[in-house]
Design an enzyme around this catalytic site. Structure first.
Site, PDB file in Angstrom:
ATOM      1  N   TYR A  67       0.827  -1.207   0.000  1.00 44.12           N
ATOM      2  CA  TYR A  67       0.000   0.000   0.000  1.00 44.12           C
ATOM      3  C   TYR A  67       0.861   1.257   0.000  1.00 44.12           C
ATOM      4  O   TYR A  67       0.536   2.247  -0.655  1.00 44.12           O
ATOM      5  CB  TYR A  67      -0.920  -0.002   1.220  1.00 44.12           C
ATOM      6  CG  TYR A  67      -1.819   1.214   1.316  1.00 44.12           C
ATOM      7  CD1 TYR A  67      -3.068   1.217   0.703  1.00 44.12           C
ATOM      8  CD2 TYR A  67      -1.425   2.360   2.004  1.00 44.12           C
ATOM      9  CE1 TYR A  67      -3.898   2.328   0.775  1.00 44.12           C
ATOM     10  CE2 TYR A  67      -2.237   3.473   2.078  1.00 44.12           C
ATOM     11  CZ  TYR A  67      -3.472   3.453   1.461  1.00 44.12           C
ATOM     12  OH  TYR A  67      -4.288   4.559   1.535  1.00 44.12           O
ATOM     13  N   PHE A 119      -7.383  20.648 -24.429  1.00 42.36           N
ATOM     14  CA  PHE A 119      -8.211  19.564 -24.942  1.00 42.36           C
ATOM     15  C   PHE A 119      -9.447  19.422 -24.062  1.00 42.36           C
ATOM     16  O   PHE A 119      -9.604  20.130 -23.067  1.00 42.36           O
ATOM     17  CB  PHE A 119      -7.426  18.256 -25.045  1.00 42.36           C
ATOM     18  CG  PHE A 119      -8.045  17.295 -26.024  1.00 42.36           C
ATOM     19  CD1 PHE A 119      -8.223  17.656 -27.340  1.00 42.36           C
ATOM     20  CD2 PHE A 119      -8.475  16.045 -25.622  1.00 42.36           C
ATOM     21  CE1 PHE A 119      -8.812  16.782 -28.258  1.00 42.36           C
ATOM     22  CE2 PHE A 119      -9.058  15.162 -26.524  1.00 42.36           C
ATOM     23  CZ  PHE A 119      -9.235  15.534 -27.841  1.00 42.36           C
ATOM     24  N   ASP A 120     -10.337  18.484 -24.404  1.00 42.17           N
ATOM     25  CA  ASP A 120     -11.672  18.489 -23.813  1.00 42.17           C
ATOM     26  C   ASP A 120     -11.679  18.333 -22.289  1.00 42.17           C
ATOM     27  O   ASP A 120     -12.302  19.130 -21.582  1.00 42.17           O
ATOM     28  CB  ASP A 120     -12.578  17.446 -24.475  1.00 42.17           C
ATOM     29  CG  ASP A 120     -11.984  16.047 -24.526  1.00 42.17           C
ATOM     30  OD1 ASP A 120     -10.937  15.792 -23.911  1.00 42.17           O
ATOM     31  OD2 ASP A 120     -12.590  15.176 -25.202  1.00 42.17           O
ATOM     32  N   ASP A 210       1.220  20.021 -20.570  1.00 38.93           N
ATOM     33  CA  ASP A 210       0.362  18.851 -20.719  1.00 38.93           C
ATOM     34  C   ASP A 210       1.165  17.911 -21.602  1.00 38.93           C
ATOM     35  O   ASP A 210       1.206  18.060 -22.822  1.00 38.93           O
ATOM     36  CB  ASP A 210      -0.967  19.245 -21.362  1.00 38.93           C
ATOM     37  CG  ASP A 210      -1.891  18.041 -21.556  1.00 38.93           C
ATOM     38  OD1 ASP A 210      -1.411  16.900 -21.464  1.00 38.93           O
ATOM     39  OD2 ASP A 210      -3.085  18.249 -21.825  1.00 38.93           O
ATOM     40  N   ALA A 212       1.259  14.663 -22.429  1.00 39.81           N
ATOM     41  CA  ALA A 212       0.784  13.332 -22.813  1.00 39.81           C
ATOM     42  C   ALA A 212       1.569  12.751 -23.984  1.00 39.81           C
ATOM     43  O   ALA A 212       1.789  11.547 -24.048  1.00 39.81           O
ATOM     44  CB  ALA A 212      -0.705  13.384 -23.151  1.00 39.81           C
ATOM     45  N   LYS A 253      -0.816   7.674 -23.143  1.00 40.64           N
ATOM     46  CA  LYS A 253      -0.341   7.994 -24.493  1.00 40.64           C
ATOM     47  C   LYS A 253       1.143   7.617 -24.585  1.00 40.64           C
ATOM     48  O   LYS A 253       1.479   6.472 -24.851  1.00 40.64           O
ATOM     49  CB  LYS A 253      -0.549   9.470 -24.809  1.00 40.64           C
ATOM     50  CG  LYS A 253      -2.011   9.847 -25.075  1.00 40.64           C
ATOM     51  CD  LYS A 253      -2.807  10.080 -23.818  1.00 40.64           C
ATOM     52  CE  LYS A 253      -4.141  10.721 -24.049  1.00 40.64           C
ATOM     53  NZ  LYS A 253      -4.941  10.826 -22.810  1.00 40.64           N
ATOM     54  N   HIS A 445     -20.198  15.678 -26.168  1.00 30.22           N
ATOM     55  CA  HIS A 445     -19.937  14.704 -27.219  1.00 30.22           C
ATOM     56  C   HIS A 445     -19.813  13.282 -26.687  1.00 30.22           C
ATOM     57  O   HIS A 445     -20.033  12.324 -27.421  1.00 30.22           O
ATOM     58  CB  HIS A 445     -18.688  15.086 -28.015  1.00 30.22           C
ATOM     59  CG  HIS A 445     -17.477  15.342 -27.176  1.00 30.22           C
ATOM     60  ND1 HIS A 445     -17.392  16.372 -26.271  1.00 30.22           N
ATOM     61  CD2 HIS A 445     -16.282  14.687 -27.110  1.00 30.22           C
ATOM     62  CE1 HIS A 445     -16.202  16.351 -25.689  1.00 30.22           C
ATOM     63  NE2 HIS A 445     -15.517  15.339 -26.171  1.00 30.22           N
TER      64      HIS A 445
END
Length: 457
Positions: A67, A119-120, A210, A212, A253, A445
């Site tokens: 843990y 991005f979204d 960001d 990714a 990604k 969406h």
């Protein structure tokens, strides 16, 4: 050729047109709700859909599921620290979890977040905290046909004006997305990143990446930016991370894993606040909602992803698909990136107005004709309508993203995509539009329901 050989295979489903028609009606024409066994080629996303390497699977088998303070965490922590140089690393179960923890800690109501393009989920997490997400894409990004190599850049003049203008005091953070997913998968140059970092330092505003797709961005820098052609992708990535004050990353990604992400920062006070929220909502600070095996596989993936042979093949497969798409008579956002191709649905389907969602119409047709699932990035994603369905705001471009999972599909699979697009292009004027029947107030969406609408006149 591919720098790997295939060791395990999985059968893909083949469906009839009638089965696909029935599936579309069942899911109210929302491709997110299709079952995986109803999809032949799944290009919905490159997030968590890659194939693991033998070394990643082996690392996962050795995962320590303690843990607190597991061996897996310390291997992950060492790997990420060496890559990024950040003093504080917090694991998270995926990128949007990292965004939520970071923005909940960093933002206050009324704050402003600037980006080359949010991005979204990034935009949603900003807005859920009562802040404003504002995009400042570079002017070159407006020309979808231009082959300018760094159309993912932020608009430096607009950034300087905003930071020094009346909204400057509201800016809580600048987020640079590498590569620029919402902007067509285009890369950010190191020069643009350096100038952005200098402006942020000048105005006392933190700069976060960001990250990714940091490795793909680094590869494209080595291909196209003077002064970096003799550098390795790993060297470019390390420099990029060190130009920023921190990062958030979906490792689904460029970590080439099915789940995982992290926050990195040099700010000890911010790190402590993020850690407390992480513990309360995600898991203890040494696992962040992940199993130990996931941490080990993420660490291994982050070392594999900057290998030049891997990145060269990834760029070549995108180029191969781009050639097939162009040959089908369909325009894309140029130049092709690496993680996805963006189809210009608005140009292919000029008879469908934005409030009838030409991007979604093309995505549905791709599934109907070839069992191919993709993602709309147009007015369904970015538009707004009033209570009567009349358009208030449309997207600047009507696009469809074909995201390329890592190490999953071969050239013959992508040839099928090109052949399907060629069939659609021959009868493009017969493609129908859509009307929304139900939607959510954010990220509509994902959950919208729609019905087809014939386009006349």
């Amino acid at each position: 050729m591919e720098p790997y050989r295939i060791k395990v295979v999985e059968p893909i489903p083949f469906t009839t047109r009638q089965q696909r028609e029935e599936a579309l009606r069942r899911v109210n024409y929302n491709l997110f709700d299709l079952r995986a066994e109803e999809v032949t080629i799944d290009l919905l996303t490159d997030s968590g859909t890659g194939a693991l390497s033998a070394a990643q699977l082996a690392a996962g088998m050795a995962g320590d599921e303690s843990y607190s303070g597991s061996r897996s965490f310390y291997r992950f922590h060492e790997t990420v620290t060496e890559l990024t140089g950040y003093a504080h690393i917090l694991p998270a179960h995926q990128g949007r979890a990292a965004e939520r923890v970071l923005f909940t800690t960093l933002l206050e109501r009324g704050d402003l977040v600037l980006s080359n393009t949010h991005f979204d989920t990034t935009r949603a997490n900003v807005e859920l905290n009562g802040a404003e997400a504002r995009d400042l894409p570079c002017p070159e990004a407006k020309n979808l046909d231009s082959t300018e190599p760094f159309k993912g850049n932020i608009d430096l003049e607009a950034l300087a004006r905003t930071l020094s203008g009346p909204d400057g005091s509201r800016v809580a953070v600048v987020v640079m997305t590498i590569t620029n997913n919402g902007g067509g998968g285009q890369p950010v140059s190191m020069d643009n990143l350096k100038r952005t970092a200098a402006l942020c330092r000048q105005h006392g505003v933190p700069l976060f990446l960001d990250a990714a797709r940091f490795a793909e961005n680094a590869w494209l820098v080595t291909r196209h930016e003077e002064g970096y052609r003799d550098r390795t992708p790993r060297q470019v990535a390390e420099e990029a991370f060190r130009l920023a004050d921190g990062c958030m990353m979906s490792a689904k990604k460029d970590g080439i894993v099915h789940i995982g992400g992290f926050i990195g920062t040099n700010d000890p006070e911010l790190a402590q606040k993020c850690e407390l929220l992480l513990i309360a909502t995600e898991g203890f600070a040494t696992y962040g909602g992940l199993a130990g095996r996931d941490l080990d596989m993420m660490a291994q993936g982050l070392t594999e992803v900057t290998e030049p042979s891997y990145l060269a093949e990834r760029a070549e497969i995108a180029s191969h698909l781009a050639h097939r798409v162009r040959a089908a008579g369909v325009d894309i956002v140029e130049p092709p990136g690496m993680h996805a191709l963006y189809l210009n649905a608005g140009r292919l389907l000029p008879h469908i107005p934005p409030h009838r969602y030409p991007g979604h119409a093309l995505a549905v047709q791709l599934y109907l004709e070839g069992g191919i699932r993709s993602a709309e990035l147009g007015s369904l994603y970015l538009g707004e309508e009033d209570e009567h369905g009349n358009p208030i705001k449309s997207a600047p471009y009507e696009l469809v993203r074909l995201a390329l999972p890592r190490r999953v599909y071969t050239r013959s699979h992508y040839d099928h995509v090109g052949e399907t697009l060629a069939k659609i292009a021959k009868n493009a004027d017969q493609v129908y539009g859509f009307r929304i029947t139900d939607q959510s107030p954010i990220l509509r969406h994902f959950r919208a329901t729609l019905v087809p609408v014939p386009i006349t006149g």
